[in-house]
Design a protein around this motif. Structure first.
Motif, PDB file in Angstrom:
ATOM      1  N   LEU A 238      -0.986   4.933   7.793  1.00 23.48           N
ATOM      2  CA  LEU A 238       0.320   4.505   8.697  1.00 23.48           C
ATOM      3  C   LEU A 238      -0.249   4.018   9.972  1.00 23.48           C
ATOM      4  O   LEU A 238       0.393   3.176  10.561  1.00 23.48           O
ATOM      5  N   ASP A 239      -1.096   4.898  10.741  1.00 19.85           N
ATOM      6  CA  ASP A 239      -1.421   4.339  11.998  1.00 19.85           C
ATOM      7  C   ASP A 239      -1.924   2.892  12.009  1.00 19.85           C
ATOM      8  O   ASP A 239      -1.593   2.097  12.864  1.00 19.85           O
TER       9      ASP A 239
ATOM     10  N   ILE B 131       2.253  -4.366  10.578  1.00 23.86           N
ATOM     11  CA  ILE B 131       2.906  -4.495   9.011  1.00 23.86           C
ATOM     12  C   ILE B 131       4.382  -3.683   8.936  1.00 23.86           C
ATOM     13  O   ILE B 131       4.296  -2.679   9.548  1.00 23.86           O
ATOM     14  N   HIS B 132       4.974  -4.438   7.953  1.00 23.89           N
ATOM     15  CA  HIS B 132       6.331  -3.771   7.674  1.00 23.89           C
ATOM     16  C   HIS B 132       6.102  -2.181   7.026  1.00 23.89           C
ATOM     17  O   HIS B 132       5.605  -2.171   6.056  1.00 23.89           O
ATOM     18  N   VAL B 133       6.646  -1.077   7.928  1.00 21.25           N
ATOM     19  CA  VAL B 133       6.315   0.060   7.207  1.00 21.25           C
ATOM     20  C   VAL B 133       7.630   0.516   6.940  1.00 21.25           C
ATOM     21  O   VAL B 133       8.784   0.507   7.478  1.00 21.25           O
ATOM     22  N   ILE B 134       7.656   1.106   5.653  1.00 18.52           N
ATOM     23  CA  ILE B 134       8.838   1.775   5.112  1.00 18.52           C
ATOM     24  C   ILE B 134       8.581   3.311   5.074  1.00 18.52           C
ATOM     25  O   ILE B 134       7.799   3.738   3.936  1.00 18.52           O
ATOM     26  N   GLU B 135       9.335   4.109   5.634  1.00 20.64           N
ATOM     27  CA  GLU B 135       9.021   5.602   5.766  1.00 20.64           C
ATOM     28  C   GLU B 135      10.264   6.226   5.353  1.00 20.64           C
ATOM     29  O   GLU B 135      10.225   7.458   5.173  1.00 20.64           O
ATOM     30  N   ASP B 136      11.170   5.667   4.861  1.00 15.63           N
ATOM     31  CA  ASP B 136      12.289   6.096   4.189  1.00 15.63           C
ATOM     32  C   ASP B 136      12.404   5.981   2.736  1.00 15.63           C
ATOM     33  O   ASP B 136      12.352   4.648   2.352  1.00 15.63           O
ATOM     34  N   GLU B 137      12.207   7.095   2.058  1.00 15.98           N
ATOM     35  CA  GLU B 137      12.197   6.949   0.543  1.00 15.98           C
ATOM     36  C   GLU B 137      13.465   6.087  -0.231  1.00 15.98           C
ATOM     37  O   GLU B 137      13.367   5.539  -0.980  1.00 15.98           O
ATOM     38  N   ASP B 138      14.520   6.586   0.405  1.00 13.92           N
ATOM     39  CA  ASP B 138      15.790   6.087  -0.185  1.00 13.92           C
ATOM     40  C   ASP B 138      15.945   4.415   0.075  1.00 13.92           C
ATOM     41  O   ASP B 138      16.360   3.692  -0.708  1.00 13.92           O
ATOM     42  N   GLU B 139      15.541   4.040   1.261  1.00 12.48           N
ATOM     43  CA  GLU B 139      15.528   2.659   1.517  1.00 12.48           C
ATOM     44  C   GLU B 139      14.514   1.960   0.537  1.00 12.48           C
ATOM     45  O   GLU B 139      14.804   0.827   0.013  1.00 12.48           O
ATOM     46  N   PHE B 140      13.386   2.575   0.478  1.00 12.68           N
ATOM     47  CA  PHE B 140      12.085   1.905  -0.717  1.00 12.68           C
ATOM     48  C   PHE B 140      12.703   2.001  -2.271  1.00 12.68           C
ATOM     49  O   PHE B 140      12.993   0.906  -2.752  1.00 12.68           O
ATOM     50  N   ILE B 141      13.482   3.023  -2.481  1.00 16.77           N
ATOM     51  CA  ILE B 141      14.103   3.034  -3.886  1.00 16.77           C
ATOM     52  C   ILE B 141      15.380   1.685  -3.842  1.00 16.77           C
ATOM     53  O   ILE B 141      15.239   0.979  -5.011  1.00 16.77           O
TER      54      ILE B 141
ATOM     55  N   VAL C   4       0.891  -1.077  -0.081  1.00 13.61           N
ATOM     56  CA  VAL C   4      -0.009   0.104   0.148  1.00 13.61           C
ATOM     57  C   VAL C   4       0.886   1.360  -0.068  1.00 13.61           C
ATOM     58  O   VAL C   4       1.857   1.414   0.777  1.00 13.61           O
ATOM     59  N   LEU C   5       0.770   1.878  -0.842  1.00 15.70           N
ATOM     60  CA  LEU C   5       1.387   3.591  -0.874  1.00 15.70           C
ATOM     61  C   LEU C   5       0.355   4.593   0.023  1.00 15.70           C
ATOM     62  O   LEU C   5      -0.715   4.572  -0.345  1.00 15.70           O
ATOM     63  N   THR C   6       1.108   5.422   0.499  1.00 18.50           N
ATOM     64  CA  THR C   6       0.242   6.398   1.278  1.00 18.50           C
ATOM     65  C   THR C   6       1.074   7.435   1.370  1.00 18.50           C
ATOM     66  O   THR C   6       2.629   7.460   1.407  1.00 18.50           O
ATOM     67  N   GLY C   7       0.564   8.732   1.599  1.00 13.14           N
ATOM     68  CA  GLY C   7       1.438  10.050   1.948  1.00 13.14           C
ATOM     69  C   GLY C   7       1.945  10.283   0.298  1.00 13.14           C
ATOM     70  O   GLY C   7       1.926   9.779  -0.558  1.00 13.14           O
ATOM     71  N   THR C   8       2.967  11.395   0.560  1.00 12.43           N
ATOM     72  CA  THR C   8       3.514  12.108  -0.704  1.00 12.43           C
ATOM     73  C   THR C   8       5.127  11.669  -0.891  1.00 12.43           C
ATOM     74  O   THR C   8       5.570  11.878  -0.093  1.00 12.43           O
ATOM     75  N   LEU C   9       5.035  11.040  -2.116  1.00  8.14           N
ATOM     76  CA  LEU C   9       6.728  10.784  -2.401  1.00  8.14           C
ATOM     77  C   LEU C   9       7.546  11.776  -3.015  1.00  8.14           C
ATOM     78  O   LEU C   9       6.695  12.720  -3.710  1.00  8.14           O
ATOM     79  N   THR C  10       8.503  12.072  -2.701  1.00 11.06           N
ATOM     80  CA  THR C  10       9.436  13.138  -3.223  1.00 11.06           C
ATOM     81  C   THR C  10      10.315  13.029  -4.426  1.00 11.06           C
ATOM     82  O   THR C  10      10.779  13.960  -5.211  1.00 11.06           O
ATOM     83  N   LYS C  11      10.646  11.623  -4.732  1.00 14.03           N
ATOM     84  CA  LYS C  11      11.682  11.269  -5.524  1.00 14.03           C
ATOM     85  C   LYS C  11      10.946  10.506  -6.818  1.00 14.03           C
ATOM     86  O   LYS C  11      11.591  10.026  -7.640  1.00 14.03           O
TER      87      LYS C  11
ATOM     88  N   GLY D 185       4.813   8.093   2.639  1.00 15.53           N
ATOM     89  CA  GLY D 185       5.835   9.241   2.193  1.00 15.53           C
ATOM     90  C   GLY D 185       5.324  10.447   3.396  1.00 15.53           C
ATOM     91  O   GLY D 185       4.832   9.990   4.268  1.00 15.53           O
ATOM     92  N   GLU D 186       5.621  11.574   2.883  1.00 15.61           N
ATOM     93  CA  GLU D 186       5.363  12.768   3.780  1.00 15.61           C
ATOM     94  C   GLU D 186       3.758  12.931   3.979  1.00 15.61           C
ATOM     95  O   GLU D 186       3.095  12.548   3.105  1.00 15.61           O
TER      96      GLU D 186
END
Length: 668
Positions: free
Chosen positions: A643-644, A651-661, A598-605, A636-637
């Motif tokens: 997220l809550d 659930i495994h949450v990835i909040e670092d976009e660099d880690e996701f990439i 699931v994607l949520t929030g705003t990605l910057t890259k 994302g932001e």
């Protein structure tokens, strides 16, 4: 075939009811395809085959069904005072019985608290473990048989382990809010709200329409059995779970009314966090013998009561009804009401769905009258009905001709349509706007305002006309300078390289959305192959049924459509299906392979669409809502409630976009 049916139904139970899949989607599809091939070869379909869930032939009408046990209404409480009054009556009757029967007194009252779902009541009949009938509530004694429609709901078992006799099981059919949101993202005709979507699907004579809505259901009561099976509600709930029925996780058992009141406050505060509509809670006495002793009034059981939450409803004056034409030609009534505040939002426009809805709600003579309106979960407000039964208002007139082009309207199903597709302004502007939208040809700077201006000033009536535009013609338009005109031409040029799936979606084929057009593109590989596809070839594709297949074939038999496509190809529109990031061969070396993300929030890259494409290329299934099935949440932001919820479910949450990439790069 029996073995495959049994195995697939078990997998459906683990996947849809328990949220605990035990095989991958690919493994399930392999078994499903094997069964379907056998059915095609033998001409035999077993009664409980999961292939029957996609919907069968259109029915001629609903048959009346008499319930084995009456389905009761519930008395209502809207505050703690009326809840106390109900409990006082309960205690009085229990005490009176115990005085008269000291040798077998009733136990101290204990309670079960259930959510009150805002859907459509279902009554299922099982004989020796097999589902033989499903019906609406109707008047409580008789309802309408909707077995074909109910079979499309994957959380409803077609066979159950209990084989000893006949039982009736009651529950609520509904459309989850996340499913409604996903449906409307691709639907040619978006649905207004979840309750009407479910009710309309279950009472639709075409079961394939029901199947397309992906309904769900919770079950909470066994209304009829050949013999007593339970001493209390907890045993009934356990029976339902053992027999593969989906039971809501928010059912609570309590020993005193103070606990019930605390829970009611908590549920009302969280009511909009649920992925389905609720309008209250139901309080029942847990002990079955106590229920039997207390019995029923003429209308209600004395042992249960519905606690209604503060209504998101209001009364106001219905001032006017206009008829609006959509891009498909459907003519929809829209009501203007005297401005009223509901939950802090000022409401002035409401949906009326169709003329049948106006008649059903007794609104035909309601102009100028006081009406009830409801707004729930931020959906478009709807009119529920008149406050009085008097026909004291002016009549709402069903137009005989299109309000825009004055062509004669044609009745199809529950709706009326204008068939002047090439000469009706709202349809033309709607098609141009859809063609240019982000998920279609993604023509930047294009808007409804632009579509209107191009149609009115330059005679742009067809998407193909867009590619004939020139700089000189655009500069003639008001508020079109050199830069704006050139930007539009550049965007049109860029759109010529859009892929086949986007082009097919842009065409607006009836009954197809983004998912279907992507499946078509991937399966056939070229536009020419799609144009030449036969009905049988289309039906052979998983998840494409008769209605969609017929829509596709009919659409591409229209000479006007074919000429438009030919013109666009002559102008350089490629509509190719290439092995790009969306279709590269998926290998299992990605951490996202066969995972639900699931994607949520705003990605910057990258954009959300780019992230989705890369995830799907890595073998992931990208969904819009968080559940127990979710493996990863990419946050994302400004990530919010998703997220809550993901954190609360572990659930495994990835909040670092660099880690996701970096995780995506492992695959690429």
């Amino acid at each position: 075939m029996k073995k495959l049916v049994e195995e697939l139904n078990l997998h459906n139970y683990y996947y849809y009811t328990l949220d605990q899949p035990v095989v991958s989607d690919a493994e399930y599809d392999k078994l499903y395809d094997a069964l379907r091939k056998m059915e095609q070869e033998t001409g035999m379909v077993l009664p409980d085959s999961p292939t029957g869930r996609v919907g069968g032939e259109t029915l001629k009408g609903f048959e009346e069904h008499t319930h084995l046990s009456r389905l009761w209404s519930l008395d209502k409480a809207q505050n703690h005072g009326s809840l106390d009054a109900w409990y006082t009556r309960v205690q009085k009757r229990i005490q009176e019985y115990n005085r008269q029967h000291p040798e077998q007194p009733l136990p101290e009252p204990s309670f079960v608290l259930e959510l009150k779902f805002d859907g459509l009541t279902l009554n299922l009949t099982y004989e020796k473990g097999k589902l033989v009938q499903a019906a609406t509530r109707g008047n409580g004694v008789t309802g309408e048989g909707i077995l074909s429609q109910v079979k499309t709901i994957r959380t409803i078992p077609m066979t159950i382990p209990y084989r000893e006799g006949t039982i009736e099981v009651q529950g609520e059919g509904m459309m989850f809010l996340s499913v409604l949101e996903a449906y409307n993202q691709t639907a040619a005709e978006p649905l207004k709200n979840a309750r009407n979507a479910a009710a309309g699907a279950l009472r639709n004579l075409n079961p394939q329409v029901t199947a397309s809505r992906k309904l769900d259901a919770f079950f909470y009561h066994v209304g009829y059995t050949d013999k007593p099976l339970f001493e209390n509600h907890e045993e009934m709930r356990d029976f339902l779970q053992r027999n593969h029925f989906k039971v809501n996780a928010h059912t609570q058992f309590m020993d005193d009314l103070a606990q019930v009141k605390e829970a009611l406050v908590d549920i009302e505060a969280k009511r909009h966090e649920f992925d389905y509509l609720i309008d209250g809670a139901v309080i029942k006495l847990a002990d079955m013998r106590t229920r039997e002793v207390l019995g029923y009034t003429e209308k209600f059981p004395r042992w249960a009561i519905a606690y209604k939450f503060e209504a998101e409803e209001a009364t106001t004056i219905l001032q006017h009804v206009s008829w609006e034409v959509g891009r498909t030609g459907k003519v929809t009534p829209v009501a203007t009401v005297e401005a009223v505040d509901i939950g802090g939002v000022t409401v002035q426009r409401c949906t009326l769905n169709n003329y049948g809805d106006i008649e059903r709600k007794q609104l035909k003579h309601a102009l100028g009258s006081l009406v009830f309106i409801r707004r729930s979960n931020d959906v478009i407000p709807e009119i529920l009905g008149k406050v009085t039964e008097d026909q004291d208002g002016e009549e709402i007139i069903l137009p005989k001709e299109c309000p825009s082009c004055h062509s004669e309207l044609v009745e199809r199903g529950a709706h009326y349509f204008c068939e002047n597709t090439l000469g009706c302004k709202p349809q033309i502007i709607g098609r141009l706007s859809h063609f240019s939208s982000r998920d279609a040809m993604d023509i930047e700077t294009f808007s409804i305002k632009t579509a209107t201006q191009l149609h009115e000033a330059l005679g742009v009536n067809d998407p193909a006309d867009l590619y004939d535009l020139t700089l000189d013609s655009l500069l003639q338009l008001e508020r079109f300078g050199q830069k704006k005109a050139q930007n539009l031409l550049d965007a049109l040029e860029k759109s010529k390289s859009k892929d086949l799936a986007s082009f097919l979606f842009a065409l607006g084929i009836p009954n197809t959305g983004k998912t279907t057009t992507k499946v078509l593109a991937h399966h056939f590989g070229s536009l020419d192959a799609v144009l030449a596809a036969t009905r049988d070839e289309l039906i052979a594709i998983h998840d494409i049924g008769d209605i969609v297949a017929d829509s596709i074939v009919t659409f591409f038999q229209d000479e006007r459509i074919l000429q438009s496509i030919m013109r666009m190809r002559d102008c350089g529109v490629q509509a190719k299906w290439e092995q790009d990031t969306a279709t590269v061969a998926v290998t299992s070396d990605s951490p996202f392979f066969e995972k639900t993300v699931v994607l949520t929030g705003t990605l910057t890259k990258m954009t959300r669409d780019e992230a989705k494409e890369r995830l799907e290329a890595a073998g992931a299934k990208v969904t819009g809502s968080v559940s127990k099935k979710t493996d990863f949440l990419i946050a994302g932001e400004k990530a919010g409630s998703k997220l809550d919820k993901a954190k609360s479910l572990g659930i495994h949450v990835i909040e670092d976009e660099d880690e996701f990439i970096a995780m995506l790069d492992l695959h690429e």
